[in-house]
Motif scaffolding. Structure first.
Motif, PDB file in Angstrom:
ATOM      1  N   MET A 105      39.930  33.591  37.557  1.00 59.35           N
ATOM      2  CA  MET A 105      39.058  34.617  36.979  1.00 59.35           C
ATOM      3  C   MET A 105      38.202  35.316  38.030  1.00 59.35           C
ATOM      4  SD  MET A 105      37.704  32.761  33.584  1.00 59.35           S
ATOM      5  CE  MET A 105      36.646  34.125  33.127  1.00 59.35           C
ATOM      6  N   LEU A 106      38.235  34.793  39.253  1.00 57.69           N
ATOM      7  CA  LEU A 106      37.330  35.319  40.278  1.00 57.69           C
ATOM      8  C   LEU A 106      37.482  36.824  40.488  1.00 57.69           C
ATOM      9  CD1 LEU A 106      37.438  32.455  42.938  1.00 57.69           C
ATOM     10  CD2 LEU A 106      35.583  33.018  41.365  1.00 57.69           C
ATOM     11  N   GLN A 107      38.733  37.281  40.539  1.00 57.31           N
ATOM     12  CA  GLN A 107      38.964  38.700  40.820  1.00 57.31           C
ATOM     13  C   GLN A 107      38.255  39.590  39.789  1.00 57.31           C
ATOM     14  OE1 GLN A 107      43.074  39.930  41.052  1.00 57.31           O
ATOM     15  NE2 GLN A 107      42.486  41.948  41.784  1.00 57.31           N
ATOM     16  N   GLU A 108      38.453  39.245  38.513  1.00 58.97           N
ATOM     17  CA  GLU A 108      37.848  40.060  37.460  1.00 58.97           C
ATOM     18  C   GLU A 108      36.318  40.002  37.543  1.00 58.97           C
ATOM     19  OE1 GLU A 108      39.024  38.858  33.532  1.00 58.97           O
ATOM     20  OE2 GLU A 108      38.143  40.654  32.613  1.00 58.97           O
ATOM     21  N   MET A 109      35.800  38.820  37.844  1.00 53.97           N
ATOM     22  CA  MET A 109      34.341  38.665  37.927  1.00 53.97           C
ATOM     23  C   MET A 109      33.768  39.518  39.063  1.00 53.97           C
ATOM     24  SD  MET A 109      34.259  34.562  37.281  1.00 53.97           S
ATOM     25  CE  MET A 109      32.509  34.240  37.225  1.00 53.97           C
ATOM     26  N   ILE A 110      34.455  39.460  40.210  1.00 51.71           N
ATOM     27  CA  ILE A 110      33.982  40.238  41.366  1.00 51.71           C
ATOM     28  C   ILE A 110      34.037  41.733  41.047  1.00 51.71           C
ATOM     29  CG2 ILE A 110      34.498  40.842  43.776  1.00 51.71           C
ATOM     30  CD1 ILE A 110      35.634  37.937  44.041  1.00 51.71           C
ATOM     31  N   GLU A 111      35.139  42.141  40.431  1.00 48.94           N
ATOM     32  CA  GLU A 111      35.291  43.574  40.122  1.00 48.94           C
ATOM     33  C   GLU A 111      34.196  44.054  39.180  1.00 48.94           C
ATOM     34  OE1 GLU A 111      39.355  43.840  38.906  1.00 48.94           O
ATOM     35  OE2 GLU A 111      40.073  43.795  40.983  1.00 48.94           O
ATOM     36  N   LEU A 112      33.802  43.205  38.240  1.00 52.54           N
ATOM     37  CA  LEU A 112      32.748  43.604  37.309  1.00 52.54           C
ATOM     38  C   LEU A 112      31.395  43.755  38.015  1.00 52.54           C
ATOM     39  CD1 LEU A 112      33.859  41.514  34.230  1.00 52.54           C
ATOM     40  CD2 LEU A 112      33.610  43.995  34.281  1.00 52.54           C
TER      41      LEU A 112
END
Ligand code: UDP
Ligand code: MG
Length: 310
Positions: A105-112
């Motif tokens: 989930m890290l990618q989505e969290m960073i993008e947000l």
């Protein structure tokens, strides 16, 4: 050649006696972050483990690792705080070291966070053990705290979240000792997005949150986010004074009807004195509670306000 510097992202991972799984956790995180276009630093906070966790972390030999060794076991919230204090990046993510917080989930969290959210808070949707004691007590806890406190804390949130530097700096301005980070972060009021997720099973070992630790976290949460318990005396005192008034009316009705002889001698005065004295004592305890509440808010030294930056 691409000259745009990569964004820095700090991962904060508290670990306590996780020798069975620490290598697996690290490998799983690496498998995800190696593919992402960011510069990662991993802050493993060894919370006084008395097994081989520290040795194993040193063996990992990964230059992105920054190991923080606490002198003893201070608890999960303290370990997270140590990592947050050490972090320097613009994006800071805290996650557990037991594999329950999926690194996928890290990618989505960073993008947000890059999109502008200050807090990307994940929310657990329990797939496992739907009627487990832990889930029931957790749901009861969130109901209670949300009734008693002005800071709204979303049900099922864990310490798996991404934060902007602004949110972390605000958190660092809150030097209180008893730390319930979920509440403290909600208290800052910065823009938040909730991201539901299915937690994985622990990849090995057992939960390090003993019943005692869970109770201590719940106590920290309730007492540092609510003054309601302090004011119980005040409402109880009010109730006793009301009872004294009711008793007075009841006795007066005998006087009006001229039936005082039917009252047991001494009952009215004794009852009245008991109710009045107990009521006044409770109210005075309540007043002391109010002052203690004020002192408590002062000594926490939370900022009076936070200013939003862009
Ligand atoms: N942990 C810690 N100090 C403690 C207890 C736990 O650093 O005193 C770490 C633990 O190693 C794990 C995370 O905090 O990485 C969450 O703990 P755990 O998985 O045991 O809690 P649960 O998921 O069962 O609530
Ligand atoms: Mg866990």
């Amino acid at each position: 050649m691409n000259t745009i510097p990569k964004k820095n992202v700090d991962l904060i991972i508290p670990v306590y006696n996780e020798e069975e799984i620490i290598k697996h956790t690290h490998a799983r995180i690496c498998a995800v972050i190696d593919k992402l276009p960011y510069q990662f630093t991993l802050y493993y906070v060894n919370d006084g483990s008395n097994d081989r966790t520290s040795t194993l972390l040193n063996e990992l030999n990964d230059s992105r690792i920054n190991l923080i060794e606490l002198s003893r076991n201070f608890g999960h919230q303290a370990a997270l705080t140590a990592g947050i204090d050490a972090s320097k990046a613009e994006i800071i993510i805290s996650m557990d070291g037991d594999g329950q917080h999926p690194p996928e989930m890290l990618q989505e969290m960073i993008e947000l966070v890059i999109q502008g959210y200050d807090i990307v808070q994940t929310q657990r949707i329990d797939k496992y053990q739907p009627s487990s004691l832990k889930k029931k007590t957790s749901s009861l806890f969130y109901k209670l705290i949300n009734k008693m406190s002005n800071t709204k804390i979303v049900q099922g949130t864990a310490d798996f979240r991404a934060m902007s530097r602004q949110a972390v700096d605000a958190l660092k301005e809150m030097p209180e000792y008893h730390r319930f980070l979920r509440g403290m972060i909600a208290w800052t009021g910065f823009s938040t997005i909730i991201l539901p997720y299915q937690p994985d099973e622990r990849s090995g070992g057992v939960s390090k949150y003993s019943l005692r630790k869970m109770l201590s976290l719940a106590t920290d949460a309730i007492f540092s986010f609510s003054l309601v318990p302090l004011y119980i005396g005040l409402s109880f005192g009010g109730l006793l004074l009301f009872l004294a008034l009711a008793e007075l009316t009841y006795v007066l009705s005998f006087w009006i009807r001229g039936e005082t002889s039917t009252l047991a001698p001494g009952w009215s005065s004794l009852m009245f004195i008991i109710l009045i004295v107990a009521g006044l004592q409770m109210i005075l305890i309540g007043f002391i509670g109010v002052y203690i509440g004020y002192i408590f808010q002062e000594v926490k030294r939370r900022p009076v306000y936070l200013v939003k930056k862009d």
